[in-house]
Motif scaffolding. Structure first.
Motif, short mmCIF file in Angstrom:
data_model
loop_
_atom_site.label_atom_id
_atom_site.label_comp_id
_atom_site.label_asym_id
_atom_site.label_seq_id
_atom_site.Cartn_x
_atom_site.Cartn_y
_atom_site.Cartn_z
N ILE A 41 0.86 -1.18 0.00
CA ILE A 41 0.00 0.00 0.00
C ILE A 41 0.89 1.23 0.00
N SER A 42 0.60 2.19 -0.86
CA SER A 42 1.44 3.37 -0.97
C SER A 42 1.50 4.12 0.37
N ILE A 43 2.57 4.87 0.56
CA ILE A 43 2.74 5.62 1.81
C ILE A 43 1.58 6.59 2.00
N GLN A 44 1.21 7.26 0.94
CA GLN A 44 0.11 8.23 1.03
C GLN A 44 -1.18 7.53 1.47
N GLU A 45 -1.44 6.35 0.91
CA GLU A 45 -2.66 5.63 1.26
C GLU A 45 -2.60 5.13 2.70
N GLN A 46 -1.44 4.68 3.15
CA GLN A 46 -1.29 4.25 4.54
C GLN A 46 -1.59 5.41 5.49
N LEU A 47 -1.05 6.59 5.16
CA LEU A 47 -1.30 7.76 6.00
C LEU A 47 -2.77 8.15 5.99
N ASP A 57 -12.74 12.71 3.76
CA ASP A 57 -11.41 12.65 3.16
C ASP A 57 -10.42 13.36 4.09
N PRO A 58 -9.38 12.68 4.57
CA PRO A 58 -8.45 13.31 5.50
C PRO A 58 -7.51 14.32 4.81
N VAL A 59 -7.57 14.39 3.48
CA VAL A 59 -6.79 15.37 2.71
C VAL A 59 -5.29 15.25 3.04
N VAL A 60 -4.76 14.07 2.82
CA VAL A 60 -3.32 13.85 2.98
C VAL A 60 -2.67 14.01 1.61
N VAL A 61 -1.77 14.95 1.51
CA VAL A 61 -1.12 15.24 0.22
C VAL A 61 0.39 15.34 0.43
N ALA A 62 1.14 15.17 -0.68
CA ALA A 62 2.59 15.37 -0.60
C ALA A 62 2.86 16.84 -0.28
N ALA A 63 3.83 17.08 0.58
CA ALA A 63 4.17 18.45 0.98
C ALA A 63 4.65 19.24 -0.23
N SER A 64 4.22 20.47 -0.32
CA SER A 64 4.59 21.31 -1.46
C SER A 64 6.02 21.81 -1.36
N PRO A 99 9.82 20.90 0.86
CA PRO A 99 10.50 20.00 1.82
C PRO A 99 10.61 20.59 3.23
N ARG A 100 10.55 21.92 3.35
CA ARG A 100 10.63 22.56 4.67
C ARG A 100 9.45 22.13 5.56
N PHE A 101 8.34 21.72 4.90
CA PHE A 101 7.14 21.34 5.65
C PHE A 101 7.06 19.82 5.86
N GLY A 102 8.16 19.11 5.59
CA GLY A 102 8.14 17.66 5.74
C GLY A 102 7.88 16.96 4.42
N ASP A 103 7.33 15.75 4.51
CA ASP A 103 7.11 14.94 3.32
C ASP A 103 5.63 14.91 2.90
N TYR A 104 4.74 14.91 3.88
CA TYR A 104 3.30 14.91 3.61
C TYR A 104 2.63 15.90 4.55
N GLN A 105 1.41 16.29 4.18
CA GLN A 105 0.61 17.18 5.03
C GLN A 105 -0.81 16.63 5.12
N CYS A 106 -1.40 16.74 6.30
CA CYS A 106 -2.82 16.46 6.47
C CYS A 106 -3.52 17.81 6.65
N ASN A 107 -4.42 18.14 5.72
CA ASN A 107 -5.03 19.48 5.71
C ASN A 107 -6.52 19.47 6.07
N VAL A 108 -6.99 18.38 6.65
CA VAL A 108 -8.43 18.24 6.88
C VAL A 108 -8.94 19.19 7.96
N ALA A 109 -8.09 19.61 8.89
CA ALA A 109 -8.55 20.43 10.03
C ALA A 109 -9.22 21.72 9.56
#
Length: 585
Positions: A2-8, A28-35, A37-47
């Motif tokens: 399972i892809s990392i994005q899907e696992q997250l 949808d938890p809105v998990v996307v690749a970080a735009s 690298p300063r913000f990490g690798d992925y972001q969850c924007n659902v909040a």
């Protein structure tokens, strides 16, 4: 895997339910690749999207999600940024474990679709007795790549070539065939019309200039449509000659297609008209039988009908497309039908799809998609044409690309003072030339026009097929230089991701599945091209900063594994674009 994005996504979905109740189980938890690298690798924007329904501040919502999300194995401690973004940074040990898990997998960890289905890709579609030209390039190449990716994802794909093999022009061609080759139908096996395009042009001149010939041609149309044996035999001869010429191009481009021309649906056309009439949605307009659907008007603002039967009783493209659509759903069992044609046909297909929906011919669960593409332009910004103003023949375009690739190779060999056999040079030039043409097309957003430039598409330093193939060949040269058999690397060896370049490369290698899932969804092959280009760039940065063969064990084996995974990813990704790799170039 399972892809990392899907696992997250799965983990954040569980956290949402834990924090706010089961009513958020489908959110949808809105998990996307970080735009960045300063913000990490992925972001969850659902909040941010939950602030209004929960009547809470996004940062407070984000904190509640973090308190319940279980990503400790995968990520460093999540961080809240800005108004309520949750930033996620993957752990090196987790990345290394993921790479270890895909090392022995021929699919490189790419999952098959959860629900494989029957998908039809309608592409290429040249016309009988007309040569394939540059206008057919995009449909053929884009359609093939989409089909390859869907097949790799596990779908049952039917690749259809909706050839233009029916219509009034065949009366003209058959009449001219009888005139120029009177014994054609007797010794059919020996018939060689020669240049079919020249044959078509001569027939057209006769049709335009000779009234008696024009009447004979019209009679031939009637005979052909009535099923006259001799007329059908002549028609089949013309079709077969075209097929042979088309196949030469398809073989050079490594394209697989199943032909199902317009003639295939001819027996079904009357039924289309009758069924529309029975449904009460057929209207007569200036003697023609039409269907009006909302949203379509002419330049004057009047309703624009879809004509399904002309005033003289004949049928047209719309009738055939409706018959084909019904057949593909009812007989082929298609769940998604993809039409790869130029953007100029967008209005036509939009009307056809709306009529089919109005008629109730589109059951729930069946998706129909028009995949439009822009024009191929010359370097002057106009439509690419020959000096005489005609469309460039596809075979000439490919020959020219190979010729340019051969010249570039000769120059490079002289610069490097390398001696190679003529067979090697021809093999490399052919592979590079055709691959360059394909990649130059696929790497563009298909909706856009693009400028066709041999110099640009053969550049070894840009986002081109030669650049990617060279990156693959460079890795293979490492194995030759170090006498390393990549197939015999220790699958249990520990992968070490100590440097920034190793981490960046590892993360990108693990995004192949996400990329292919996105292409499957959006039908944009340029996303895969961009992924592969960035992979090559990241590998080059790794190779320049991280010694491979000169490293001591166990670091040497770790870096060799990264090289091998990169080469295999490039090979797999390029194969899904219809592009072969070269061990040397």
């Amino acid at each position: 895997m399972i892809s990392i994005q899907e696992q997250l996504k799965q983990k954040f979905s569980q956290a949402l339910v834990s924090a706010f109740g089961s009513q958020y189980s489908n959110t949808d938890p809105v998990v996307v690749a970080a735009s960045n690298p300063r913000f990490g690798d992925y972001q969850c924007n659902v909040a941010l999207s939950l602030a209004k329904p929960l009547q809470q501040k996004p940062r407070d919502i984000a904190q509640q999600i973090i308190d319940r999300v279980d990503v400790g194995v995968m990520c460093e401690t999540p961080e809240i940024a800005g108004p309520g973004f949750i930033n996620l940074t993957l752990k090196p040990d987790y990345l290394a474990a993921q790479l270890n898990s895909i090392q022995s997998d021929p699919r490189l960890g790419v999952e098959q679709a959860e629900e494989p289905q029957r998908e039809i890709v309608d592409f290429s579609s040249p016309n009988i007795a007309k040569e394939m030209h540059v206008g057919h390039l995009r449909s053929t190449i884009i359609g093939d790549s989409i089909a390859r990716i869907l097949e790799f994802r596990g779908h049952d794909v039917l690749r259809l070539n909706h050839v233009g093999d029916w219509g009034t022009q065949f009366g003209m061609l058959i009449a001219y065939l009888r005139e120029v080759y009177p014994d054609a139908l007797v010794a059919a096996d020996a018939l060689d019309i020669g240049d079919l395009v020249a044959f078509y042009r001569k027939a057209k001149v006769r049709f335009d200039e000779d009234t008696e010939f024009k009447e004979i041609a019209r009679q031939e149309v009637v005979k052909l449509q009535a099923g006259d044996e001799d007329s059908r035999k002549a028609w089949q001869l013309l079709c077969e000659q075209s097929r042979r010429e088309f196949q030469v191009i398809y073989d050079r481009l490594d394209i697989q297609l199943e032909e199902r021309g317009e003639s295939f649906y001819n027996p079904l056309l009357q039924g289309v008209v009758e069924d529309l009439a029975e449904l009460g949605i057929l209207e007569e307009n200036e003697g023609a039988q039409c269907v009006f659907v909302e949203g379509f008007t002419n330049k004057s603002g009047d309703p624009l009908p879809l004509i399904v039967q002309k005033s003289n009783g004949g049928y047209n493209y719309a009738t055939t497309d409706l018959a084909a659509l019904r057949y593909r759903i009812q007989n082929d069992g298609a769940k998604r039908i993809i039409y790869v044609t130029d953007a100029g046909q967008a209005n036509h297909f939009a009307q056809v799809f709306k009529v089919a929906k109005k008629a109730g011919w589109l059951p729930d669960g069946v998706e129909i998609v028009h995949v439009p593409f822009g024009l191929v332009l010359g370097e002057d910004g106009g439509k690419i044409k020959t000096r005489s103003g005609e469309s460039v023949r596809l075979r000439d375009l490919l020959d020219e690309a190979i010729s340019h690739a051969y010249s570039d190779l000769e120059t490079r060999l002289q610069t490097e003072q390398r001696e190679e056999t003529e067979a090697f040079k021809k093999e490399v030039a052919t592979a590079i030339g055709i691959s360059a043409v394909k990649y130059a097309d696929l790497s563009q957003n298909r909706v856009s026009n693009y400028i066709f430039s041999y110099d640009r598409m053969l550049d070894l330093k840009g986002n081109t097929a030669p650049y990617l193939i060279y990156a693959y060949a460079r890795i293979k040269s490492i194995s030759r230089k170090g006498e390393v058999d990549f197939d015999k690397l220790d699958s249990n060896a520990k992968i070490m991701l100590d440097t920034e370049q190793e981490l960046i490369l590892a993360k990108h290698l693990l995004q192949l599945g996400e990329t292919l899932a996105e292409v499957e969804r959006e039908l944009l092959p340029n996303r895969l091209c961009q992924y592969l280009f960035e992979l090559s760039q990241k590998f080059n940065q790794f190779f320049e900063n991280c010694p491979v063969l000169k490293s001591e064990e166990p670091l040497r084996t770790s870096r060799l594994i990264l090289c091998d995974l990169t080469a295999r990813t490039l090979k797999l990704g390029l194969s899904l674009l219809g592009i072969p790799v070269l061990e040397r170039m």
